[in-house]
Enzyme design. Structure first.
Site, PDB file in Angstrom:
ATOM      1  CG  PHE A   2       1.379  -4.516  -8.536  1.00 22.84           C
ATOM      2  CD1 PHE A   2       1.549  -3.198  -8.122  1.00 22.84           C
ATOM      3  CD2 PHE A   2       0.100  -5.048  -8.505  1.00 22.84           C
ATOM      4  CE1 PHE A   2       0.465  -2.445  -7.687  1.00 22.84           C
ATOM      5  CE2 PHE A   2      -0.981  -4.303  -8.086  1.00 22.84           C
ATOM      6  CZ  PHE A   2      -0.806  -3.000  -7.665  1.00 22.84           C
ATOM      7  CE  LYS A   3      -1.884  -3.860  -5.071  1.00 28.06           C
ATOM      8  NZ  LYS A   3      -3.060  -4.121  -4.277  1.00 28.06           N
ATOM      9  CG  ASP A   4       5.492  -9.608  -3.650  1.00 30.18           C
ATOM     10  OD1 ASP A   4       5.066  -9.737  -2.487  1.00 30.18           O
ATOM     11  OD2 ASP A   4       5.326 -10.464  -4.531  1.00 30.18           O
ATOM     12  CB  THR A  24      -2.918  -4.905  -0.746  1.00 26.91           C
ATOM     13  OG1 THR A  24      -2.923  -4.048  -1.880  1.00 26.91           O
ATOM     14  CG2 THR A  24      -2.257  -4.178   0.420  1.00 26.91           C
TER      15      THR A  24
END
Length: 436
Positions: A106-108, A139
């Protein structure tokens, strides 16, 4: 867009300043002076919009005239060029897959948006931008791929020795170019402390133009609101209007973004902060005492955070009123044994393979439902990383179901390099000067 520090509400700086300074000298975090309410018609008809259209609408409301509309639209379309599907598993049970970006996490969303915002604001001939980032797993990989090859930037990633998965480590150590990795003999909290000390050090700031790519940077937080709005749009297509989000929580940036979306006008009935045994926040909500502790290694390594940085932002959103916060946020903790049981239960019930972080979010939803049987809201638990990143966690029968993406296979043939340091700040400071 003006911002203040959580430690000084009289401070006023621009979004551009906050992006590059990352963290105020008073060691607070930047927050928007004004959180606008999104247009009611937009929320009412949100299912008509695509993810990039929703993202542009939300970002425009927050940033105002910091970036011209057409430039912002182009920036978002470049950064958010992958989907975030809410996959229906049961009658009103959905898993939000946030791992379809290049680093499979999800850090993208945050890393790609931030790298493009920084590149947009950087001018030719300006001083090299040094991006420091601590990672507990995902991250670092997202930041590395987000900034790889971005001109006039250099990224330094600190990660804890032996506490990230093999695939996560490959994503940190195989990039080269403007990306360098440092393996720290300590925990994620030690890595985070070194980064924070660097931002507060006068000599380093006189020499380097330092900024952060951790979720302490406001430009990481803003794009994470996009997928909460987009999920609501997807639920409305199923005829659902009431939603509960269960968010795997470590440094609390992800759920912080969800709560910012809530303050912007997203109609969410409840947020659940799902943690592993690094349970600083659940203990706080139970006792009213906020007490950090050294982090403990678990199967859900990206959540192994004993001192979550973004909690002060969440408290600030609720004016430090714990009773108001508890009306919106519930929190549960789960240990490794329960996490593994959750992985097996999801597989048995839905034939779905969930990473350990996702399993904890699922367990939290199930616990909330048992405690609130009258609540008929749709339940969305966030899947924050692709299961392939955690090969040693799964029972053999479940592991056999995991499809390995091509980009992971390609990493295994690349040369890897990481420098090694202890947790002493002066040693890290000397490293930065020596490598200048």
């Amino acid at each position: 867009m003006n911002l203040y520090s959580t430690n000084n509400k009289d401070l006023r700086i621009s979004f551009k300043e906050a992006v590059f300074n990352s963290m105020p000298q008073d060691k607070g975090l930047y927050m928007p002076v004004e959180i606008p309410q999104l247009d009611a018609d937009f929320i009412k008809n949100i299912e008509r919009y695509s993810l990039p259209e929703i993202a542009t609408k939300v970002a425009s409301a927050l940033l105002k005239d910091e970036i011209p509309a057409e430039d912002l639209k182009a920036l978002i379309e470049d950064a958010i060029n992958f989907e975030a599907p809410a996959v229906k598993l049961g009658d009103k049970t959905f898993v939000l897959e946030l791992f379809h970006g290049p680093s499979l996490a999800f850090k993208d969303f945050g890393a790609r948006f931030m790298s493009r915002v920084m590149a947009y604001f950087l001018k030719d001939g300006e001083q090299l931008l040094d991006v420091l980032v601590a990672t507990s797993g995902d991250t670092g990989g997202a930041v590395a791929l987000g900034f790889l090859g971005v001109p006039n930037t250099r990224v330094t990633i600190l990660y804890p020795e032996g506490k990230v998965s093999p695939i996560q480590e490959l994503q940190l150590t195989t990039n080269g170019q403007n990306i360098r990795a440092i393996e720290i003999k300590g925990t994620f909290d030690d890595c985070q402390a070194l980064v924070k000390q660097a931002f507060a050090d006068g000599e380093l700031n006189a020499k380097f133009r330092l900024t952060s790519a951790n979720s302490i940077n406001i430009s990481r937080l803003i794009p994470q609101t996009f997928y909460y709005f987009n999920t609501y749009a997807q639920l409305k297509k199923h005829g659902l209007n009431d939603v509960i989000f269960s968010v795997p929580s470590g440094n609390f940036g992800n759920i912080g973004a969800g709560l910012l979306a809530y303050k912007l006008g997203l109609p969410v009935k409840q947020f659940i902060a799902a943690t592993n045994i690094n349970d600083t926040v659940p203990r706080f909500l139970e006792t009213g005492v906020y007490e950090t502790k050294p982090s403990t290694q678990t199967y859900s390594n990206a959540m192994d955070v004993g001192a979550p940085s973004n909690w002060i932002r969440i408290m600030d959103l609720f004016n430090n009123d714990i009773s108001a916060l508890k009306k919106v946020v519930t929190s549960y903790r789960f240990n490794d044994e329960e996490t593994l049981a959750g992985i097996k239960e999801i597989d048995n019930k839905f034939d779905y393979v969930a990473c350990p972080h996702t399993a904890i979010a699922y367990l939290a939803i199930e616990k909330f439902r048992k405690e609130n049987p009258e609540d008929e809201s749709a339940s969305v638990f966030l899947s924050t990383a692709h299961a392939c990143k955690f090969p040693d966690i799964f029972p053999e029968a479940i592991a056999a179901k995991i499809e390995i993406p091509d980009q992971v296979t390609a990493l295994e043939s690349l040369p890897r390099h990481a420098d090694k340091l202890g947790i002493d700040f002066e040693e890290f400071k000397s490293y930065l000067f020596d490598k200048a």
